[in-house]
Enzyme design. Structure first.
Site, PDB file in Angstrom:
ATOM      1  CE  LYS A 196      42.936 -15.305 -54.834  1.00 31.93           C
ATOM      2  NZ  LYS A 196      43.556 -15.561 -56.095  1.00 31.93           N
TER       3      LYS A 196
ATOM      4  CB  CYS B 266      46.139  -8.576 -60.864  1.00 31.34           C
ATOM      5  SG  CYS B 266      44.771  -9.310 -61.880  1.00 31.34           S
TER       6      CYS B 266
ATOM      7  CG  ASP C 215      45.263  -9.166 -50.046  1.00 29.36           C
ATOM      8  OD1 ASP C 215      44.866 -10.024 -49.906  1.00 29.36           O
ATOM      9  OD2 ASP C 215      45.254  -8.632 -51.191  1.00 29.36           O
TER      10      ASP C 215
ATOM     11  CG  HIS D 126      45.692  -8.719 -56.456  1.00 28.82           C
ATOM     12  ND1 HIS D 126      44.327  -7.999 -57.200  1.00 28.82           N
ATOM     13  CD2 HIS D 126      45.619  -9.854 -57.341  1.00 28.82           C
ATOM     14  CE1 HIS D 126      44.075  -8.816 -58.014  1.00 28.82           C
ATOM     15  NE2 HIS D 126      44.583  -9.913 -58.159  1.00 28.82           N
TER      16      HIS D 126
ATOM     17  CD  GLN E 184      47.797 -15.714 -53.563  1.00 30.68           C
ATOM     18  OE1 GLN E 184      47.895 -17.078 -53.450  1.00 30.68           O
ATOM     19  NE2 GLN E 184      46.908 -15.569 -54.821  1.00 30.68           N
TER      20      GLN E 184
HETATM   21  N1  7TS Z   1      44.771  -9.782 -53.222  1.00 31.08           N
HETATM   22  C1  7TS Z   1      45.655 -11.076 -53.698  1.00 31.08           C
HETATM   23  C2  7TS Z   1      46.942 -11.191 -53.004  1.00 31.08           C
HETATM   24  C3  7TS Z   1      45.579 -11.790 -54.421  1.00 31.08           C
HETATM   25  O1  7TS Z   1      46.314 -12.814 -55.072  1.00 31.08           O
HETATM   26  C4  7TS Z   1      44.340 -11.916 -55.349  1.00 31.08           C
HETATM   27  C5  7TS Z   1      43.674 -12.586 -56.396  1.00 31.08           C
HETATM   28  C6  7TS Z   1      43.326 -10.935 -54.683  1.00 31.08           C
HETATM   29  C7  7TS Z   1      43.593 -10.023 -53.785  1.00 31.08           C
HETATM   30  C8  7TS Z   1      41.798 -10.890 -55.598  1.00 31.08           C
HETATM   31  O2  7TS Z   1      41.169 -11.983 -55.180  1.00 31.08           O
HETATM   32  P1  7TS Z   1      39.711 -12.197 -55.584  1.00 31.08           P
HETATM   33  O3  7TS Z   1      39.382 -13.771 -55.186  1.00 31.08           O
HETATM   34  O4  7TS Z   1      38.732 -11.099 -55.007  1.00 31.08           O
HETATM   35  O5  7TS Z   1      39.811 -12.122 -57.171  1.00 31.08           O
HETATM   36  N2  7TS Z   1      44.949 -13.094 -56.979  1.00 31.08           N
HETATM   37  C9  7TS Z   1      45.153 -13.770 -58.376  1.00 31.08           C
HETATM   38  C10 7TS Z   1      45.951 -14.445 -58.761  1.00 31.08           C
HETATM   39  O6  7TS Z   1      47.138 -14.380 -58.381  1.00 31.08           O
HETATM   40  N3  7TS Z   1      45.495 -14.934 -60.088  1.00 31.08           N
HETATM   41  O7  7TS Z   1      44.523 -14.884 -60.350  1.00 31.08           O
HETATM   42  C11 7TS Z   1      43.867 -14.189 -59.236  1.00 31.08           C
END
Ligand code: 7TS
Length: 417
Positions: free
Chosen positions: A237, A375, A211, A134, A214
């Site tokens: 999430k 992203c 990370d 990401h 997910q």
């Molecule tokens: N890393 C991964 C693997 C992610 O899927 C996401 C967000 C992030 C980092 C960032 O997370 P945040 O909560 O700090 O924004 N992924 C997604 C997505 O797949 N669609 O919207 C956000």
């Protein structure tokens, strides 16, 4: 009412109809159709217990933490720290000192890049990420490389969306100082063999950040068994509120790192000559944090513990298989990310139809999917597509919902034929 975080008294029966009732939003309609929510990788819906916690906090307990002698401040602090303990147990960290609250995965990674990176990484040191990261796990390292003269290297991916592990062996050298790797790809669904990779990374003396944005919501994670140095995830999430997340770090790593941000709460003494810092974990928590969010996260973790992670994984796996088989009946559809080891995320492209059109037409039927690059622009480039349509499932989704989606998709295909 002053104890917002509940104890687990019994394991909930895994009855999908009962479980769905815990999520009020699943009963609303969109454009006159029952909502089908397939955008869980972007954010998950919240159970009533989490929604009630936020309301109850602001109704009965609202107060700032760590600084009052009064009853409310004490009670709020106790719930905030109780949630930290729940997270510690959930990922099996050694102590609550290793659990830093952040705004989310993005901030957790930025914290490590900024604090650990600036102190310990020097010109010529190599940082390794993968093609399936990401952007939140690319840009902080890119910025750090620019600032410190480090070199960013990238593990390529196979056509099925798995990491090219043979290349990893070539990329890992004594120059590698930090590896930052996604556990589950948000755009491909691939589950990376992180234990194997962590051991390889340690064998060259490098540190590793996982990370887990997910993965944290899908199956149990044991940071001690994994032996990762850092792990990052977002509360929203994992059925918790937005604006709260976690950075796990081994105590010795966190101890060696300077504060990320400075201000209130992270200090022990301040004078104009010198400031000394608070103990872990508060050294990394400057300013008034997202108190209600942290408590909500604790309740969210408790909620999924009452369902049982094994049951969750089983349900989501069956949804993944059903959706994959359903999509395979359409010859115009190509699934991007076909590893046999996947989480409940399915990205696909359709000949001659832009994902944006697919998403817009499905939305008219009340179906929420995500379209775009998610992203992960390097992933899109790797597979030669500008964007994909992505469905991502949570345990509260059903095969009937997948049928609604497939029927709606049929209409889209007919329209464009
Ligand atoms: N890393 C991964 C693997 C992610 O899927 C996401 C967000 C992030 C980092 C960032 O997370 P945040 O909560 O700090 O924004 N992924 C997604 C997505 O797949 N669609 O919207 C956000």
């Amino acid at each position: 009412m002053d104890k917002l975080i509940f104890e687990i008294t019994e394991q909930k029966k895994f009855d999908i109809n009962l479980i769905r009732k815990d999520f009020p939003i699943l009963f609303r309609s969109v454009h006159g159709k029952p909502l089908v929510y397939f955008d869980n990788a972007a954010t998950t819906q919240k159970p009533q217990s989490v929604i009630d916690t936020l309301k109850n906090f602001y109704t009965h307990l609202n107060s700032n933490i760590h600084r009052g002698v009064h009853y409310l401040s004490d009670a709020a602090t106790s719930e905030y720290e109780c949630a930290r303990k729940i997270v510690q147990n959930y990922i099996n960290a050694k102590s609550t000192e290793e659990i830093i609250y952040t705004r989310g995965t993005t901030e957790s990674i930025n914290l490590v890049a900024s604090s650990y990176g600036r102190k310990f990484l020097n010109a010529g040191d190599e940082i390794l990420v993968s093609y399936m990261e990401h952007h939140a796990n690319i840009i902080p390292w890119q910025q750090l490389c620019e600032e410190r003269g480090c070199i960013l290297k990238v593990i390529p991916i196979e056509d099925n969306g798995e990491l090219m592990l043979s290349e990893l062996d070539n990329l890992l050298t004594s120059k590698t100082k930090l590896v930052s790797l996604v556990h589950i790809s948000n755009s491909l669904g691939t589950i990376n063999p992180i234990k194997k990779i962590i051991d390889k990374v340690h064998s060259v003396g490098s540190k590793i950040l996982i990370d887990a944005a997910q993965s944290i919501q899908h199956f149990p994670i044991d940071v001690q068994a994994l032996d990762c140095d850092f792990l990052a995830f977002s509360g929203h999430k994992i059925y918790g509120p937005t604006g709260i997340g976690v950075l796990y770090g081994k105590k010795e790593m966190l101890d060696s790192m300077p504060p990320y941000q400075t201000g209130g709460d992270m200090i022990r003494t301040v004078s104009f000559e010198k400031t000394t810092f608070n103990d872990l974990p508060w050294k990394f928590e400057a300013g008034t944090p997202n108190i209600a969010g942290a408590i909500g996260l604790g309740v969210a973790v408790r909620y999924i513990q009452t369902l049982g992670l094994e049951q969750i994984a089983k349900q989501e796996n069956s949804l993944l298989n059903y959706a994959t088989e359903s999509l395979k009946q359409f010859s115009e559809i190509q699934i991007i990310g076909t590893s046999t080891n996947k989480a409940s995320v399915v990205s696909f492209v359709i000949d001659n139809i832009h994902p944006h059109d697919v998403g817009t037409l499905l939305d008219r039927d009340g179906i929420a999917i995500r379209t775009g690059h998610h992203c992960t622009q390097p992933v899109m480039r790797r597979f030669g597509v500008p964007a994909t349509s992505r469905v991502s499932f949570a345990f509260y989704n059903t095969k009937e919902e997948i049928d609604v989606f497939t029927n709606s998709l049929k209409k889209v295909l007919m329209m464009f034929r």
